[in-house]
Design a protein around this motif. Structure first.
Motif, PDB file in Angstrom:
ATOM      1  N   ARG A   1       1.080  -1.077  -0.255  1.00  0.00           N
ATOM      2  CA  ARG A   1       0.364  -0.085  -0.003  1.00  0.00           C
ATOM      3  C   ARG A   1       0.541   0.900  -0.167  1.00  0.00           C
ATOM      4  NH1 ARG A   1      -4.578  -1.351   4.197  1.00  0.00           N
ATOM      5  NH2 ARG A   1      -6.354  -2.204   2.759  1.00  0.00           N
ATOM      6  N   LEU A   2       1.835   1.343   0.544  1.00  0.00           N
ATOM      7  CA  LEU A   2       2.532   2.201   0.769  1.00  0.00           C
ATOM      8  C   LEU A   2       3.485   2.601  -0.511  1.00  0.00           C
ATOM      9  CD1 LEU A   2       4.234   1.894   4.432  1.00  0.00           C
ATOM     10  CD2 LEU A   2       2.904   3.842   3.821  1.00  0.00           C
ATOM     11  N   TYR A   3       3.810   1.262  -0.775  1.00  0.00           N
ATOM     12  CA  TYR A   3       5.273   2.169  -2.516  1.00  0.00           C
ATOM     13  C   TYR A   3       3.730   2.246  -3.888  1.00  0.00           C
ATOM     14  CZ  TYR A   3       7.733   0.745  -5.824  1.00  0.00           C
ATOM     15  OH  TYR A   3       7.986   0.811  -7.296  1.00  0.00           O
ATOM     16  N   THR A   4       2.563   1.761  -3.490  1.00  0.00           N
ATOM     17  CA  THR A   4       1.465   2.262  -4.919  1.00  0.00           C
ATOM     18  C   THR A   4       0.580   3.219  -4.199  1.00  0.00           C
ATOM     19  OG1 THR A   4       0.188   0.577  -4.449  1.00  0.00           O
ATOM     20  CG2 THR A   4       1.686  -0.996  -5.345  1.00  0.00           C
ATOM     21  N   LYS A   5       0.953   3.225  -3.559  1.00  0.00           N
ATOM     22  CA  LYS A   5      -0.254   4.360  -2.996  1.00  0.00           C
ATOM     23  C   LYS A   5      -1.684   4.123  -3.312  1.00  0.00           C
ATOM     24  CE  LYS A   5       3.072   8.377  -2.898  1.00  0.00           C
ATOM     25  NZ  LYS A   5       4.022   6.870  -2.985  1.00  0.00           N
TER      26      LYS A   5
ATOM     27  N   ASN B   1      -4.784   0.584  -2.194  1.00  0.00           N
ATOM     28  CA  ASN B   1      -5.329   0.059  -1.095  1.00  0.00           C
ATOM     29  C   ASN B   1      -6.073  -1.297  -1.406  1.00  0.00           C
ATOM     30  OD1 ASN B   1      -8.164   0.956  -1.670  1.00  0.00           O
ATOM     31  ND2 ASN B   1      -7.754   1.764  -0.303  1.00  0.00           N
ATOM     32  N   GLY B   2      -6.375  -2.126  -2.540  1.00  0.00           N
ATOM     33  CA  GLY B   2      -6.803  -2.768  -3.025  1.00  0.00           C
ATOM     34  C   GLY B   2      -5.905  -3.889  -3.016  1.00  0.00           C
ATOM     35  N   PHE B   3      -6.623  -5.467  -2.508  1.00  0.00           N
ATOM     36  CA  PHE B   3      -5.480  -7.177  -2.539  1.00  0.00           C
ATOM     37  C   PHE B   3      -6.717  -7.633  -3.917  1.00  0.00           C
ATOM     38  CE2 PHE B   3      -4.513  -5.008   0.685  1.00  0.00           C
ATOM     39  CZ  PHE B   3      -2.905  -4.700   0.879  1.00  0.00           C
TER      40      PHE B   3
ATOM     41  N   ASN C   1     -12.501  -3.756  -1.720  1.00  0.00           N
ATOM     42  CA  ASN C   1     -11.000  -3.426  -1.875  1.00  0.00           C
ATOM     43  C   ASN C   1     -10.746  -5.147  -2.113  1.00  0.00           C
ATOM     44  OD1 ASN C   1     -11.386  -0.499  -3.115  1.00  0.00           O
ATOM     45  ND2 ASN C   1     -11.539   0.235  -1.998  1.00  0.00           N
ATOM     46  N   ILE C   2     -11.417  -5.589  -1.725  1.00  0.00           N
ATOM     47  CA  ILE C   2     -10.918  -7.171  -1.180  1.00  0.00           C
ATOM     48  C   ILE C   2     -11.171  -8.322  -2.811  1.00  0.00           C
ATOM     49  CG2 ILE C   2     -10.834  -9.111  -0.179  1.00  0.00           C
ATOM     50  CD1 ILE C   2      -8.917  -7.380   0.878  1.00  0.00           C
ATOM     51  N   PHE C   3     -10.799  -8.618  -2.863  1.00  0.00           N
ATOM     52  CA  PHE C   3     -11.109  -8.658  -4.841  1.00  0.00           C
ATOM     53  C   PHE C   3     -10.702 -10.730  -4.590  1.00  0.00           C
ATOM     54  CE2 PHE C   3     -10.380  -4.432  -5.721  1.00  0.00           C
ATOM     55  CZ  PHE C   3     -12.350  -4.658  -6.026  1.00  0.00           C
ATOM     56  N   PHE C   4     -11.856 -11.258  -4.611  1.00  0.00           N
ATOM     57  CA  PHE C   4     -11.054 -12.836  -5.025  1.00  0.00           C
ATOM     58  C   PHE C   4     -11.342 -13.509  -6.204  1.00  0.00           C
ATOM     59  CE2 PHE C   4     -12.096 -13.329  -0.310  1.00  0.00           C
ATOM     60  CZ  PHE C   4     -10.578 -13.625   0.557  1.00  0.00           C
TER      61      PHE C   4
ATOM     62  N   CYS D   1      -3.011  -2.895  -4.657  1.00  0.00           N
ATOM     63  CA  CYS D   1      -1.842  -2.588  -5.155  1.00  0.00           C
ATOM     64  C   CYS D   1      -0.801  -3.734  -4.731  1.00  0.00           C
ATOM     65  CB  CYS D   1      -1.316  -2.054  -3.051  1.00  0.00           C
ATOM     66  SG  CYS D   1      -2.331  -2.869  -1.935  1.00  0.00           S
ATOM     67  N   ALA D   2      -1.838  -5.007  -4.923  1.00  0.00           N
ATOM     68  CA  ALA D   2      -1.099  -6.091  -4.761  1.00  0.00           C
ATOM     69  C   ALA D   2      -2.206  -7.419  -5.021  1.00  0.00           C
ATOM     70  CB  ALA D   2       0.342  -6.002  -3.407  1.00  0.00           C
ATOM     71  N   MET D   3      -1.478  -8.404  -5.311  1.00  0.00           N
ATOM     72  CA  MET D   3      -2.149  -9.057  -5.083  1.00  0.00           C
ATOM     73  C   MET D   3      -1.287 -10.998  -4.378  1.00  0.00           C
ATOM     74  SD  MET D   3      -2.683 -12.209  -8.730  1.00  0.00           S
ATOM     75  CE  MET D   3      -3.724 -14.402  -8.437  1.00  0.00           C
TER      76      MET D   3
END
Length: 423
Positions: free
Chosen positions: A125-129, A131-133, A166-169, A203-205
């Motif tokens: 989150r900090l790096y990409t600015k 907040n979703g995963f 912002n949580i995607f499965f 931001c990340a998977m």
């Protein structure tokens, strides 16, 4: 020592533990000792351990070489925190930079896998600015609120009020109803759709390179390469959770190496301390720059844990445990595949992280009940084996990497007999 025995332990657990705490077996032993690949109960019965405390004891129980370093460090200084200068922590960070994949170099030390995954998610989150995963169904990433929110196994999600926004499965690339190729394509299509719609806020998977609790699910070889390509197109990071799979477990130092992919952030724990709690999240120089606000883990990387971890890495290297895991894993898989039983649907995994998918042949008994029968009878015969899977019907073989071919031969011979007895 006067052992109170299994019945008294169960009584005390029922009185003083939370009801969430369960145990294996109808007739469980009291485990009182361990030596390399062996465990001993209160009656001095010997067991060959094929579960390693869920992939923790890669170097074996009470390994004397490692314990010598641990005890020496305990006698010198047991604990300070990261605000003071100690040598083992920096030497461990340097050693990890040598063995971690690609250009991953910088490490933050924690205590548990949950804490490390949470830290990795904060870093993303900090790096990409953003907040979703994105996470896979069947994945398990921890017990904190956020890591529970990206855990895709219903029985482990615990709370009905986890983070949903912002949580995607997306579906994992495995299905009992589809071929591996079809399941992979379905998963990739879902990932592509999520990224096209929400990629500007993701931001990340997170992925486990083999889903452990999800049933020892390994992906098609090119799946994670295709995932990484899709993620990079939307500036989304890949976090690889190697909590169960790291440090030689799968026949590579890290399981992600099987897929020829370098993640942006890698999380490790369990086997690094060989029973002493320690965990890490590690990344590149560039991404690490974003993690600049004051942060610390009181016990993360303390001198005893760090010195133990250094000894673990030295022992793995000195005794070629990565290579042995690869060779013995192939041997164990071959022996399991030679067992003839209508209850075996599939053997999965690699290295010394293998799963046997159980199937029921009778509507009056479930595959999970058959799995419990197998574990109970194998325990009676002196073998500790695990279980996992979405339906708790996968027999899990994750022994210490110091296991021998003789141990494998004896275990599989007994397993064949046990399966023949089940009707």
């Amino acid at each position: 020592m006067n052992y109170i025995g299994p019945d008294n332990i169960i009584t005390k657990r029922q009185e003083y533990f939370f009801p969430a705490t369960a145990h294996f077996y109808k007739d469980p032993p009291q485990i009182v000792g361990g030596s390399m690949q062996y465990l001993f109960d209160h009656n001095d019965k010997k067991y060959v351990d094929f579960f390693a405390g869920v992939s923790v004891m890669n170097c074996g129980h009470s390994n004397p070489e490692i314990l010598e370093d641990t005890i020496k460090q305990l006698n010198n200084i047991q604990h300070t925190t990261t605000v003071y200068l100690t040598q083992p922590m920096v030497e461990l960070a340097q050693k990890l930079a040598e063995v971690l994949p690609g250009d991953i170099k910088r490490t933050f030390f924690c205590v548990t896998g949950s804490e490390a995954n949470e830290g990795a998610m904060a870093l993303a989150r900090l790096y990409t600015k953003k907040n979703g995963f994105i996470a896979l169904t069947g994945g398990l990433h921890g017990r904190t609120h956020l890591t529970l929110s990206v855990t895709g196994i219903p029985m482990w999600r615990l709370d009905d009020h986890l983070v949903k926004e912002n949580i995607f499965f997306i579906e994992r690339p495995y299905s009992a109803d589809l071929s591996y190729e079809e399941a992979m394509e379905k998963s990739l299509q879902q990932l592509d759709a999520v990224l096209k719609t929400h990629g500007n806020n993701i931001c990340a998977m997170l992925v486990e390179p083999i889903q452990g609790n999800g049933g020892i699910i390994m992906y098609p070889r090119d799946y994670l390469k295709k995932v990484k390509t899709l993620l990079e197109a939307h500036d989304v990071l890949l976090i690889v959770d190697e909590v169960q799979t790291g440090y030689g477990r799968t026949g590579k130092m890290f399981c992600i190496e099987h897929y020829d992919v370098v993640p942006d952030i890698i999380v490790t724990a369990k086997a690094l301390g060989n029973g002493i709690p320690i965990s890490t999240f590690s990344t590149t120089d560039e991404i690490a720059k974003a993690y600049s606000r004051p942060s610390a883990s009181t016990f993360g990387g303390n001198p005893v844990a760090a010195q133990t971890a250094l000894s673990v890495l030295h022992y793995i290297e000195k005794n070629n445990l990565v290579e042995k895991s690869n060779e013995l894993g192939k041997y164990l898989k071959q022996k399991l595949e030679q067992i003839s039983s209508p209850f075996i649907h599939e053997i999965r995994g690699c290295g010394l992280m293998l799963g046997m998918q159980i199937q029921s042949q009778n509507q009056s008994v479930t595959s999970a009940e058959i799995t419990d029968m197998i574990l109970e009878e194998m325990k009676n015969r002196g073998f500790i084996i695990g279980k996992n899977g979405l339906n708790r019907d996968v027999v899990a073989f994750q022994p210490p990497l110091v296991i021998s071919k003789g141990d494998i031969d004896t275990m599989t011979a007994n397993l064949q007999e046990v399966l023949k007895q089940i009707v």
